[in-house]
Design an enzyme around this catalytic site. Structure first.
Site, PDB file in Angstrom:
ATOM      1  N   LYS A  25      -6.221  10.285  -3.255  1.00  0.00           N
ATOM      2  CA  LYS A  25      -5.122  11.199  -3.593  1.00  0.00           C
ATOM      3  C   LYS A  25      -5.273  11.646  -5.038  1.00  0.00           C
ATOM      4  O   LYS A  25      -5.569  10.834  -5.916  1.00  0.00           O
ATOM      5  CB  LYS A  25      -3.781  10.471  -3.405  1.00  0.00           C
ATOM      6  CG  LYS A  25      -2.596  11.159  -4.026  1.00  0.00           C
ATOM      7  CD  LYS A  25      -1.682  10.228  -4.811  1.00  0.00           C
ATOM      8  CE  LYS A  25      -2.258   9.769  -6.110  1.00  0.00           C
ATOM      9  NZ  LYS A  25      -1.309   9.083  -7.017  1.00  0.00           N
ATOM     10  N   PRO A 112     -12.084   2.847  -7.008  1.00  0.00           N
ATOM     11  CA  PRO A 112     -11.648   1.800  -7.944  1.00  0.00           C
ATOM     12  C   PRO A 112     -10.179   1.447  -7.720  1.00  0.00           C
ATOM     13  O   PRO A 112      -9.379   2.319  -7.364  1.00  0.00           O
ATOM     14  CB  PRO A 112     -11.876   2.422  -9.325  1.00  0.00           C
ATOM     15  CG  PRO A 112     -12.151   3.863  -9.108  1.00  0.00           C
ATOM     16  CD  PRO A 112     -12.539   4.065  -7.688  1.00  0.00           C
ATOM     17  N   VAL A 113      -9.827   0.176  -7.934  1.00  0.00           N
ATOM     18  CA  VAL A 113      -8.442  -0.246  -7.713  1.00  0.00           C
ATOM     19  C   VAL A 113      -7.592   0.044  -8.955  1.00  0.00           C
ATOM     20  O   VAL A 113      -8.116   0.135 -10.063  1.00  0.00           O
ATOM     21  CB  VAL A 113      -8.347  -1.746  -7.320  1.00  0.00           C
ATOM     22  CG1 VAL A 113      -9.060  -2.010  -6.007  1.00  0.00           C
ATOM     23  CG2 VAL A 113      -8.895  -2.637  -8.408  1.00  0.00           C
ATOM     24  N   ALA A 114      -6.288   0.178  -8.752  1.00  0.00           N
ATOM     25  CA  ALA A 114      -5.327   0.463  -9.836  1.00  0.00           C
ATOM     26  C   ALA A 114      -5.820   1.611 -10.701  1.00  0.00           C
ATOM     27  O   ALA A 114      -5.933   1.508 -11.918  1.00  0.00           O
ATOM     28  CB  ALA A 114      -5.087  -0.790 -10.688  1.00  0.00           C
ATOM     29  N   GLY A 119      -5.549   4.517  -4.055  1.00  0.00           N
ATOM     30  CA  GLY A 119      -6.397   3.709  -3.169  1.00  0.00           C
ATOM     31  C   GLY A 119      -5.616   2.812  -2.227  1.00  0.00           C
ATOM     32  O   GLY A 119      -5.752   2.925  -1.003  1.00  0.00           O
ATOM     33  N   GLY A 120      -4.767   1.955  -2.772  1.00  0.00           N
ATOM     34  CA  GLY A 120      -4.009   1.028  -1.933  1.00  0.00           C
ATOM     35  C   GLY A 120      -3.071   1.761  -0.990  1.00  0.00           C
ATOM     36  O   GLY A 120      -2.932   1.398   0.187  1.00  0.00           O
ATOM     37  N   SER A 121      -2.430   2.826  -1.483  1.00  0.00           N
ATOM     38  CA  SER A 121      -1.511   3.608  -0.635  1.00  0.00           C
ATOM     39  C   SER A 121      -2.277   4.286   0.493  1.00  0.00           C
ATOM     40  O   SER A 121      -1.822   4.321   1.646  1.00  0.00           O
ATOM     41  CB  SER A 121      -0.822   4.695  -1.467  1.00  0.00           C
ATOM     42  OG  SER A 121      -0.228   4.137  -2.614  1.00  0.00           O
ATOM     43  N   ASP A 154       3.788   6.313  -2.640  1.00  0.00           N
ATOM     44  CA  ASP A 154       2.800   7.339  -2.293  1.00  0.00           C
ATOM     45  C   ASP A 154       2.356   7.281  -0.831  1.00  0.00           C
ATOM     46  O   ASP A 154       1.616   8.154  -0.373  1.00  0.00           O
ATOM     47  CB  ASP A 154       1.539   7.185  -3.167  1.00  0.00           C
ATOM     48  CG  ASP A 154       1.775   7.629  -4.609  1.00  0.00           C
ATOM     49  OD1 ASP A 154       2.836   8.225  -4.882  1.00  0.00           O
ATOM     50  OD2 ASP A 154       0.894   7.380  -5.449  1.00  0.00           O
TER      51      ASP A 154
HETATM   52  O1  C5P Z   1       6.157   2.425  -4.992  1.00  0.00           O
HETATM   53  P1  C5P Z   1       5.077   1.658  -5.645  1.00  0.00           P
HETATM   54  O2  C5P Z   1       5.182   0.175  -5.351  1.00  0.00           O
HETATM   55  O3  C5P Z   1       3.695   2.166  -5.331  1.00  0.00           O
HETATM   56  O4  C5P Z   1       5.262   1.849  -7.205  1.00  0.00           O
HETATM   57  C1  C5P Z   1       4.705   0.984  -8.168  1.00  0.00           C
HETATM   58  C2  C5P Z   1       5.579   1.025  -9.399  1.00  0.00           C
HETATM   59  O5  C5P Z   1       5.493   2.299 -10.025  1.00  0.00           O
HETATM   60  C3  C5P Z   1       7.036   0.833  -9.116  1.00  0.00           C
HETATM   61  O6  C5P Z   1       7.383  -0.538  -9.131  1.00  0.00           O
HETATM   62  C4  C5P Z   1       7.702   1.568 -10.250  1.00  0.00           C
HETATM   63  O7  C5P Z   1       7.739   0.768 -11.400  1.00  0.00           O
HETATM   64  C5  C5P Z   1       6.745   2.696 -10.521  1.00  0.00           C
HETATM   65  N1  C5P Z   1       7.153   3.964  -9.886  1.00  0.00           N
HETATM   66  C6  C5P Z   1       8.200   4.686 -10.442  1.00  0.00           C
HETATM   67  N2  C5P Z   1       8.587   5.874  -9.874  1.00  0.00           N
HETATM   68  C7  C5P Z   1       7.961   6.361  -8.806  1.00  0.00           C
HETATM   69  C8  C5P Z   1       6.886   5.647  -8.228  1.00  0.00           C
HETATM   70  C9  C5P Z   1       6.517   4.452  -8.794  1.00  0.00           C
HETATM   71  O8  C5P Z   1       8.799   4.261 -11.434  1.00  0.00           O
HETATM   72  N3  C5P Z   1       8.339   7.540  -8.292  1.00  0.00           N
END
Ligand code: C5P
Length: 298
Positions: A25, A112-114, A119-121, A154
């Protein structure tokens, strides 16, 4: 229960219906508009997807167990336990079904991760697509979207993996067909630094810099931003070096960071320019990860 070795054999040379690509993505632009009461951020982002990504192979089994093996260049150190998003997605679909269907899955981690390219999504979404098909699950789009959101912000957009305007926390999706995007050459470059999405979002300066105009590629280039770039660059200064390199490449239309970083992308008009830039980067910066791909059709 069959031993993992036998299951791995099962996963070799499978027909297409047992294989999914977890498409990378890319946020062509990412405007952060507000911090919400629930701690998430209200975003406006134009998501596009690459034709390339991680690979997921899977076969259904009848013992109720989810068996995951991981390989690929970024597979090392990635746990295949319950907190892996592939496992979480499989478990979520099992509980939706209310019965313990099993599967043997293999994730080939090529992204790559993070790294800001989902990737994970994408892996979670690929798992939902693959298992919904091979388990023959009847689930309506709304329920699938809710299940996807429970796995990560995501994941709903990654289910369809086509160009979308994404708002809210990530759950408000509008398909977009923007002229000039389909099959456009794109380079993805990561300097080898993992960046935490949560930390980058938490460091957003809380200044709303305005709405996004996603009506054309030009509008996204001229008026689009990634509001997380400054914070991510402060944590990982290598991002600045990647952007400088990409911006100096011949024929580049746009270079910007994706998501919360550290992966940056460059769009080109001509695939030959993209190929030349990729060759030069691999030569000059052998430690960086470079993927030469195209934008998936809307
Ligand atoms: O939803 P997800 O677990 O992938 O998001 C990881 C972290 O990114 C959330 O815990 C949050 O801190 C941050 N995040 C956010 N606003 C978003 C998406 C993610 O603050 N729209």
């Amino acid at each position: 229960m069959q031993p993992p070795e036998v299951r791995r054999d099962l996963l070799d040379a499978l027909p297409d219906e047992h294989i999914e690509t977890a498409y990378a993505k890319i946020n062509l632009a990412l405007h952060v508009r507000a911090r919400r009461a629930d701690g998430y951020h209200a975003i406006e982002s134009l998501f596009v997807f690459a034709e390339d990504g991680d690979w997921l192979a899977g076969v259904p089994t009848d013992d109720g167990a989810i068996d995951l093996t991981i390989d690929g260049p970024f597979g090392e150190g990635l746990g295949a336990g319950q907190d892996n998003l592939v496992m979480q997605a499989a478990r979520a679909l099992q509980s939706y079904l209310g019965e313990q269907r099993g599967a043997a899955l293999r994730l080939t981690k090529r992204l790559p991760v993070a790294s800001g390219i989902g990737g994970g999504s994408a892996d979670a979404a690929a798992t939902l697509r693959l298992l919904a098909r091979t388990w023959d699950v009847r689930i309506d789009a709304k329920e699938l979207a809710a299940l996807a959101l429970s796995l990560g912000s995501d994941v709903p957009a990654c289910v369809a993996s086509v160009t979308q305007l994404v708002r809210g926390r990530g759950e408000l999706l509008e398909m977009r067909d923007i002229e000039g995007l389909t099959r456009r050459p794109i380079l993805l470059v990561n300097p080898g630094v993992a960046v935490s999405t949560g930390i980058v979002f938490a460091g957003w300066d809380r200044i709303d810099r305005g709405a996004m105009d996603a009506t054309s590629l030009d509008a996204l280039i001229v008026g689009g931003r990634n509001d997380l770039e400054a914070r991510a660059m402060a944590l990982a200064p290598e991002i600045g070096a990647v952007l400088a390199k990409l911006r100096s490449a011949a024929g580049v239309r746009l270079a910007r960071m994706s998501g919360s970083g550290a992966t940056c992308f460059a769009l080109f008009d001509d695939p030959k320019d993209a190929a030349r830039a990729a060759t030069a980067l691999r030569r000059d910066r052998p430690a960086w990860w470079v993927m030469e791909t195209r934008i998936r059709a809307a």
